[in-house]
Every structure is written in structure tokens, then in C-alpha cells.
Enzyme design. Structure first.
Site, mmCIF file in Angstrom:
data_model
loop_
_atom_site.group_PDB
_atom_site.id
_atom_site.type_symbol
_atom_site.label_atom_id
_atom_site.label_comp_id
_atom_site.label_asym_id
_atom_site.label_seq_id
_atom_site.Cartn_x
_atom_site.Cartn_y
_atom_site.Cartn_z
ATOM 1 N N THR A 81 -5.281 -0.278 -5.453
ATOM 2 C CA THR A 81 -5.195 -1.300 -4.408
ATOM 3 C C THR A 81 -5.423 -2.687 -4.989
ATOM 4 O O THR A 81 -4.739 -3.656 -4.612
ATOM 5 C CB THR A 81 -6.227 -1.013 -3.298
ATOM 6 O OG1 THR A 81 -5.965 0.269 -2.743
ATOM 7 C CG2 THR A 81 -6.151 -2.068 -2.201
ATOM 8 N N HIS B 241 -2.257 -3.773 -6.462
ATOM 9 C CA HIS B 241 -1.307 -4.218 -5.430
ATOM 10 C C HIS B 241 -1.623 -5.651 -4.999
ATOM 11 O O HIS B 241 -0.721 -6.478 -4.822
ATOM 12 C CB HIS B 241 -1.365 -3.293 -4.214
ATOM 13 C CG HIS B 241 -0.668 -1.984 -4.404
ATOM 14 N ND1 HIS B 241 0.659 -1.879 -4.788
ATOM 15 C CD2 HIS B 241 -1.109 -0.702 -4.255
ATOM 16 C CE1 HIS B 241 0.995 -0.599 -4.867
ATOM 17 N NE2 HIS B 241 -0.056 0.126 -4.551
#
Length: 349
Positions: A42, A45
Site C-alpha cells: 500500500t 501504491h
């Protein structure tokens, strides 16, 4: 005391280092000195700019952490400076339909700390005392930084209802995939890990896991041989790839369970006829609850999850950009940690 630092996401593929806030914690809050912070998918990202609609730059990110309490605010009971802790980085509203149904960890208005609000990539971090999870003083803090991803694995294995003696296929041998395999094995399951990367396969094998290279042999054929044609009871899709979804569905036995772990940024084709024909079940697994975290602490502390073997590299906080570059390059890397220790305070690693 010298200035303490925070690493901030400031835009796609761009981080900076800035002074961190050191204001006293308010009522119900504690100030932490993070020791180690892991970088997860994450975080990558966010770094790529893929979550700019959710993450308002400049933003301190990071949620896989371990550290110590520095200061305690008013109305905080049961905690004191020096306690070793990690953080379950979730705050919920307690009033939405999900919360009312007992599913607070997927609250409709969830604040995921480190994404929706300031995270752990800083040398001082103030959080609500309610999110603290106690760590044993004997657990090294670098290993304790893997409690959060281990809690993910505990939740995933629970969502899939893995039972002793079942045959489990984990598609994707990255950090979370290996953690799922270890937790499933600890539950008494027989496990196979499907991973194309040589380094990750070798590491999983060093941990006693059996691996398959999908480029070398058809995985469905391997599962058929392993199960005398029955198929796997459970498959975990952790790769995030379309081919991974196809493999996870194809290997399942009649009434097998597919647990979707990876975040797929775009819709995938799924063989629904196979779901119909074999009466398959698919479950999503997003986060965790406190019981998952408590179980994860135990698994890391007792060595069931050999966290030290999964740590590929430790990088000083001030060099966070290079840590992201290492992960971007791929290759012989599993977990990369940022060392947030404030050496001016004489904190031990």
C-alpha cells in the site's frame, strides 16, 4: 534534544524529510518513538501516486511499526513511558451499519492511520491509546515491525476457515503470501506456495515450505497429483495478477474456498462456471481485528513466524527514498524496514 524527523509523501515518486511534531499528547493519547517501520504494498501504491484521491500530500505514511511510549496524555490508563508497543492502525466511527453489525474493522468511514491520517514514518508519533497493542519486552523491535502484516495473515486464514489437515495453495510468495503460508501451516494445514521468483521460492523453502514454480509446471496438474485429483480445499490469491486469479480458481476442489487477499486495481475475469459447477465459495479479506493482532504478537514472539528471516534490509529513516527504490527494483527483497531510532536520545535498537 535535536530535531526529530518525519518522512513525507509529497507527490508521485517523491518523498521529503521534515521536522516532526513533538507537541504533548492530549487526553487519551500517547506519544510514541517508532523504532522500525515496514514498507508495504500500500505504501508503494501511495508512492506511485495511485492513491492521491485519498492521501493528501504532504502526508506522513506508514503503518507497520514497532516502538516505545515516550509520553502519556491525561486519562490514559494501563500504559507508561518505556512500554514496547505496536499499533493496530484503525479508527472507526462506531455508528455505521458495518460497526453496528460488529465489523468495525471495515467501518464505512474507516480512518486507516498511515493512509487517511498521519502515519509512523517519523521519530515521534502521537496516536490514540486505544490503538496500542502491547509487545513483550523480550521481542526485538525489528521483528515486532512484522506484527501488522502477520495480523493480516491471521485474519486471512481465519476468513478462509482453514482447518487442520486441509490442503492449501497460496498463489504469490511475497511477504504476505509467505506469512499466510506460515500461519496456515501453524493451523495444521498442508501448504504449497506458488511463486515464479527464484529468490522468494528459495526463502520460502528455507522456512520449510514447499513451493512450485508456475513457469516450470502447470499448477493445476501439480495440485491434481498432490490431492489424487480432488483439488485444494483452500486457495489464497495474493499475487494481484490476472493469472493468479485463474490459478487460484482452477486448483480448488468441490466446495473449495477462494480467499481474495491481493488488491486488484482493475476488474478481473473470473470463471464463474467453475464456481457454479464445483459450488465454490469466494471470500474477501481486507484487514484485521484486535484478536488477530494479539495472535500475531504471539506467533512472532514464539518464532512460529520467523520475522528475522523475512527482513531483507534495514535503511535509516532519512534515506527512505532509497528504501522505496530497493523495493521498486524487485529482485532479492522481501521486507524492507526503516530504522526510525532517534540516536540523539540514546535509544537502543
Amino acid at each position: 534534544m535535536t530535531d526529530v524527523l518525519a518522512v513525507r509523501y509529497v507527490g508521485a515518486r517523491s518523498l521529503d524529510t521534515a521536522p516532526a511534531s513533538t507537541s504533548p499528547p492530549g487526553p487519551g493519547e500517547v506519544e510514541l518513538a517508532p523504532a522500525y517501520v515496514g514498507i508495504c504494498g500500500t505504501d508503494l501504491h501511495i508512492f506511485h501516486g495511485d492513491m492521491d484521491t485519498r492521501v493528501a500530500a504532504p502526508a506522513v505514511i506508514g503503518h507497520e511499526m514497532s516502538g516505545r511510549i515516550v509520553r502519556v496524555g491525561a486519562d490514559v490508563e494501563g500504559w507508561r513511558p518505556g512500554d514496547h508497543v505496536t499499533v493496530m492502525p484503525l479508527r472507526w466511527d462506531g455508528t455505521c451499519p458495518a460497526c453496528a453489525a460488529g465489523h468495525r474493522h471495515i467501518c464505512h468511514h474507516l480512518d486507516f492511520i498511515g493512509i487517511d491520517s498521519p502515519g509512523a514514518m517519523q521519530q515521534r508519533w502521537t496516536v490514540p491509546a486505544s490503538v496500542l497493542v502491547r509487545l513483550p519486552d523480550t521481542l526485538p523491535l525489528d521483528r515486532a515491525a512484522l506484527v501488522e502484516p502477520t495480523a493480516v495473515a491471521v485474519h486471512d486464514v481465519g476468513r478462509a476457515q482453514v482447518r487442520a489437515g486441509e490442503r492449501v495453495v497460496v498463489v504469490g510468495g511475497g511477504p504476505v503470501g509467505v506469512l499466510i503460508a506460515l500461519v496456515a501451516r501453524a493451523s495444521g494445514a498442508e501448504v504449497r506456495v506458488v511463486e515464479p521468483g527464484t529468490h522468494r521460492r528459495l526463502l520460502a523453502e528455507e522456512l520449510g515450505l514447499t513451493t512450485w514454480d508456475p513457469a516450470a509446471r502447470d499448477v493445476a496438474e501439480l495440485v491434481a497429483e498432490w490431492t489424487a485429483g480432488a483439488g485444494a480445499d483452500v486457495a489464497f490469491e495474493v499475487s494481484g495478477a490476472a493469472a493468479g486469479v485463474e490459478t487460484a480458481v482452477d486448483v480448488l476442489a468441490v466446495r473449495g474456498r477462494l480467499c481474495l487477499v491481493a488488491i486488484h486495481p482493475r476488474p478481473r475475469e473470473v470463471n464463474l462456471h467453475r464456481f457454479f459447477w464445483r459450488e465454490l465459495t469466494i471470500v474477501g479479506a481486507r484487514l484485521y481485528d484486535r484478536d488477530d493482532f494479539e495472535r500475531a504478537v504471539t506467533l512472532v514472539a514464539d518464532g512460529t513466524v520467523p520475522a528475522d528471516r523475512l527482513i531483507s534490509k534495514v535503511v535509516p529513516l532519512a534515506e527512505a527514498s532509497s528504501a522505496f527504490d530497493v523495493l521498486e527494483a524487485g529482485g532479492d527483497v522481501m521486507k524492507v524496514l526503516l530504522d526510525c531510532t532517534d540516536r540523539s536520545e540514546g535509544e537502543a535498537a
